[in-house]
Design a protein around this motif. Structure first.
Motif, PDB file in Angstrom:
ATOM      1  N   ALA A 183       0.837  -1.208   0.000  1.00 46.98           N
ATOM      2  CA  ALA A 183       0.000   0.000   0.000  1.00 46.98           C
ATOM      3  C   ALA A 183       0.869   1.255   0.000  1.00 46.98           C
ATOM      4  CB  ALA A 183      -0.942  -0.009   1.206  1.00 46.98           C
ATOM      5  N   GLU A 184       1.938   1.234   0.776  1.00 49.68           N
ATOM      6  CA  GLU A 184       2.855   2.382   0.825  1.00 49.68           C
ATOM      7  C   GLU A 184       3.546   2.577  -0.520  1.00 49.68           C
ATOM      8  OE1 GLU A 184       6.964   3.458   3.131  1.00 49.68           O
ATOM      9  OE2 GLU A 184       5.380   2.521   4.317  1.00 49.68           O
ATOM     10  N   ALA A 185       3.983   1.483  -1.139  1.00 48.07           N
ATOM     11  CA  ALA A 185       4.649   1.565  -2.439  1.00 48.07           C
ATOM     12  C   ALA A 185       3.697   2.073  -3.514  1.00 48.07           C
ATOM     13  CB  ALA A 185       5.224   0.206  -2.826  1.00 48.07           C
ATOM     14  N   ILE A 186       2.447   1.657  -3.453  1.00 45.12           N
ATOM     15  CA  ILE A 186       1.447   2.131  -4.416  1.00 45.12           C
ATOM     16  C   ILE A 186       1.191   3.621  -4.227  1.00 45.12           C
ATOM     17  CG2 ILE A 186      -1.008   2.005  -5.015  1.00 45.12           C
ATOM     18  CD1 ILE A 186      -0.778  -1.047  -4.662  1.00 45.12           C
ATOM     19  N   GLU A 187       1.133   4.053  -2.975  1.00 43.05           N
ATOM     20  CA  GLU A 187       0.932   5.473  -2.685  1.00 43.05           C
ATOM     21  C   GLU A 187       2.081   6.305  -3.250  1.00 43.05           C
ATOM     22  OE1 GLU A 187       0.691   8.235   1.282  1.00 43.05           O
ATOM     23  OE2 GLU A 187      -0.313   6.285   1.351  1.00 43.05           O
ATOM     24  N   VAL A 188       3.308   5.843  -3.066  1.00 36.98           N
ATOM     25  CA  VAL A 188       4.475   6.538  -3.610  1.00 36.98           C
ATOM     26  C   VAL A 188       4.402   6.544  -5.138  1.00 36.98           C
ATOM     27  CG1 VAL A 188       6.987   6.391  -3.886  1.00 36.98           C
ATOM     28  CG2 VAL A 188       5.963   6.098  -1.621  1.00 36.98           C
ATOM     29  N   ALA A 189       4.058   5.427  -5.723  1.00 39.84           N
ATOM     30  CA  ALA A 189       3.974   5.330  -7.183  1.00 39.84           C
ATOM     31  C   ALA A 189       2.912   6.259  -7.742  1.00 39.84           C
ATOM     32  CB  ALA A 189       3.680   3.893  -7.593  1.00 39.84           C
ATOM     33  N   ALA A 240       1.909   8.998  -6.603  1.00 40.85           N
ATOM     34  CA  ALA A 240       2.312  10.397  -6.455  1.00 40.85           C
ATOM     35  C   ALA A 240       3.275  10.821  -7.560  1.00 40.85           C
ATOM     36  CB  ALA A 240       2.954  10.617  -5.081  1.00 40.85           C
ATOM     37  N   GLU A 241       3.820   9.861  -8.273  1.00 41.68           N
ATOM     38  CA  GLU A 241       4.773  10.153  -9.351  1.00 41.68           C
ATOM     39  C   GLU A 241       4.030  10.757 -10.543  1.00 41.68           C
ATOM     40  OE1 GLU A 241       7.759  10.881 -11.623  1.00 41.68           O
ATOM     41  OE2 GLU A 241       8.145  10.056  -9.613  1.00 41.68           O
ATOM     42  N   VAL A 242       4.563  11.855 -11.052  1.00 42.62           N
ATOM     43  CA  VAL A 242       3.931  12.568 -12.164  1.00 42.62           C
ATOM     44  C   VAL A 242       4.195  11.878 -13.501  1.00 42.62           C
ATOM     45  CG1 VAL A 242       3.837  14.781 -13.391  1.00 42.62           C
ATOM     46  CG2 VAL A 242       4.104  14.742 -10.902  1.00 42.62           C
ATOM     47  N   ASP A 243       5.407  11.425 -13.689  1.00 42.67           N
ATOM     48  CA  ASP A 243       5.794  10.794 -14.953  1.00 42.67           C
ATOM     49  C   ASP A 243       5.109   9.432 -15.086  1.00 42.67           C
ATOM     50  OD1 ASP A 243       7.697   8.836 -16.491  1.00 42.67           O
ATOM     51  OD2 ASP A 243       8.272  10.859 -17.160  1.00 42.67           O
ATOM     52  N   HIS A 244       4.341   9.270 -16.158  1.00 46.87           N
ATOM     53  CA  HIS A 244       3.569   8.043 -16.361  1.00 46.87           C
ATOM     54  C   HIS A 244       4.457   6.798 -16.435  1.00 46.87           C
ATOM     55  CE1 HIS A 244       0.415   5.363 -17.733  1.00 46.87           C
ATOM     56  NE2 HIS A 244       1.187   5.015 -18.752  1.00 46.87           N
ATOM     57  N   GLY A 245       5.547   6.881 -17.172  1.00 41.57           N
ATOM     58  CA  GLY A 245       6.447   5.737 -17.315  1.00 41.57           C
ATOM     59  C   GLY A 245       7.058   5.317 -15.985  1.00 41.57           C
ATOM     60  N   VAL A 246       7.486   6.293 -15.216  1.00 40.93           N
ATOM     61  CA  VAL A 246       8.069   5.997 -13.903  1.00 40.93           C
ATOM     62  C   VAL A 246       6.993   5.434 -12.972  1.00 40.93           C
ATOM     63  CG1 VAL A 246       9.174   7.012 -11.868  1.00 40.93           C
ATOM     64  CG2 VAL A 246       9.900   7.727 -14.159  1.00 40.93           C
ATOM     65  N   LEU A 303       7.108   1.909 -11.066  1.00 39.90           N
ATOM     66  CA  LEU A 303       6.994   1.796  -9.607  1.00 39.90           C
ATOM     67  C   LEU A 303       5.834   0.882  -9.205  1.00 39.90           C
ATOM     68  CD1 LEU A 303       7.699   5.490  -8.539  1.00 39.90           C
ATOM     69  CD2 LEU A 303       9.210   3.507  -8.254  1.00 39.90           C
ATOM     70  N   LEU A 304       4.724   0.979  -9.924  1.00 36.95           N
ATOM     71  CA  LEU A 304       3.584   0.096  -9.639  1.00 36.95           C
ATOM     72  C   LEU A 304       3.943  -1.359  -9.923  1.00 36.95           C
ATOM     73  CD1 LEU A 304       0.627   2.262 -10.996  1.00 36.95           C
ATOM     74  CD2 LEU A 304       1.042   1.614  -8.607  1.00 36.95           C
ATOM     75  N   ASP A 305       4.703  -1.570 -10.987  1.00 35.89           N
ATOM     76  CA  ASP A 305       5.144  -2.930 -11.309  1.00 35.89           C
ATOM     77  C   ASP A 305       6.079  -3.464 -10.221  1.00 35.89           C
ATOM     78  OD1 ASP A 305       5.236  -5.219 -13.072  1.00 35.89           O
ATOM     79  OD2 ASP A 305       7.302  -4.615 -13.527  1.00 35.89           O
ATOM     80  N   HIS A 306       6.969  -2.616  -9.729  1.00 37.29           N
ATOM     81  CA  HIS A 306       7.863  -3.031  -8.636  1.00 37.29           C
ATOM     82  C   HIS A 306       7.071  -3.362  -7.379  1.00 37.29           C
ATOM     83  CE1 HIS A 306      11.691  -0.899 -10.360  1.00 37.29           C
ATOM     84  NE2 HIS A 306      11.196  -1.815 -11.168  1.00 37.29           N
ATOM     85  N   ALA A 307       6.044  -2.563  -7.097  1.00 37.90           N
ATOM     86  CA  ALA A 307       5.213  -2.812  -5.915  1.00 37.90           C
ATOM     87  C   ALA A 307       4.490  -4.156  -6.043  1.00 37.90           C
ATOM     88  CB  ALA A 307       4.205  -1.676  -5.733  1.00 37.90           C
ATOM     89  N   ARG A 308       3.930  -4.421  -7.218  1.00 36.12           N
ATOM     90  CA  ARG A 308       3.236  -5.684  -7.453  1.00 36.12           C
ATOM     91  C   ARG A 308       4.189  -6.865  -7.315  1.00 36.12           C
ATOM     92  NH1 ARG A 308       3.677  -9.217 -10.755  1.00 36.12           N
ATOM     93  NH2 ARG A 308       4.969  -7.995 -12.157  1.00 36.12           N
TER      94      ARG A 308
END
Length: 158
Positions: A68-74, A76-82, A86-91
């Motif tokens: 949940a924390e990783a998804i929240e950080v992801a 918040a990221e403005v850049d779609h690719g990043v 980040l969402l893939d890393h969280a998953r």
């Protein structure tokens, strides 16, 4: 720390005392390889297995909280690719954590077949520094340890 006694491993290899550190490292690797192959952890006794299983719910909750924390950080990221990365890393981190939880949930008390498989793997690691033998032709070394471990393997997939 390995489940199999280092003295048993030393006797199995007929190793010298000065090899003990190497044997311990290779025994740890052989046990980890066996557990990865089985997709389950093995334990020395019922008490150790029970203790490990008792912590499963906490580990699931910790994994979910970290996710949940990783998804929240992801998010918040403005850049779609990043953000997608980040969402893939969280998953992936959640999947890895839950796989480790499952390996404990499917835990088993070590038995003679698993011990023998680990000792076979240890013997292979100790005697052979390479995966293949080259004596004019190349031959892969057979691993009987897999045959000993196969009946205890779970969640093999396709």
């Amino acid at each position: 720390m390995s489940v199999i006694d280092i003295e048993l491993a030393m006797k199995h290899l007929l190793a010298e005392d000065e090899d003990k550190a190497l044997v311990q490292a290779q025994l740890d690797a052989a046990e980890e390889a066996a557990m990865q192959f089985l997709s389950r952890r093995f334990f020395a006794d019922q008490a150790a297995l029970g203790l490990a299983k008792a912590g499963i719910l906490d580990r699931i909750q910790q994994a979910k909280a970290a996710n949940a924390e990783a998804i929240e950080v992801a998010n918040a990221e403005v850049d779609h690719g990043v953000r997608c990365r980040l969402l893939d890393h969280a998953r992936s981190a959640l999947a890895d954590a839950l796989e480790e939880v499952d390996a404990t949930a499917y835990g088993v008390i070590i038995n003679p077949a698993i011990t023998a498989a680990c000792l076979l793997k240890l013997g292979h690691l100790f005697a052979n520094r390479e995966e293949v033998i080259t004596d004019g032709s190349v031959a892969e070394l057979p691993l009987a340890s897999r045959a000993l471990l196969m009946p205890y393997r779970v969640r093999m997939g396709v």
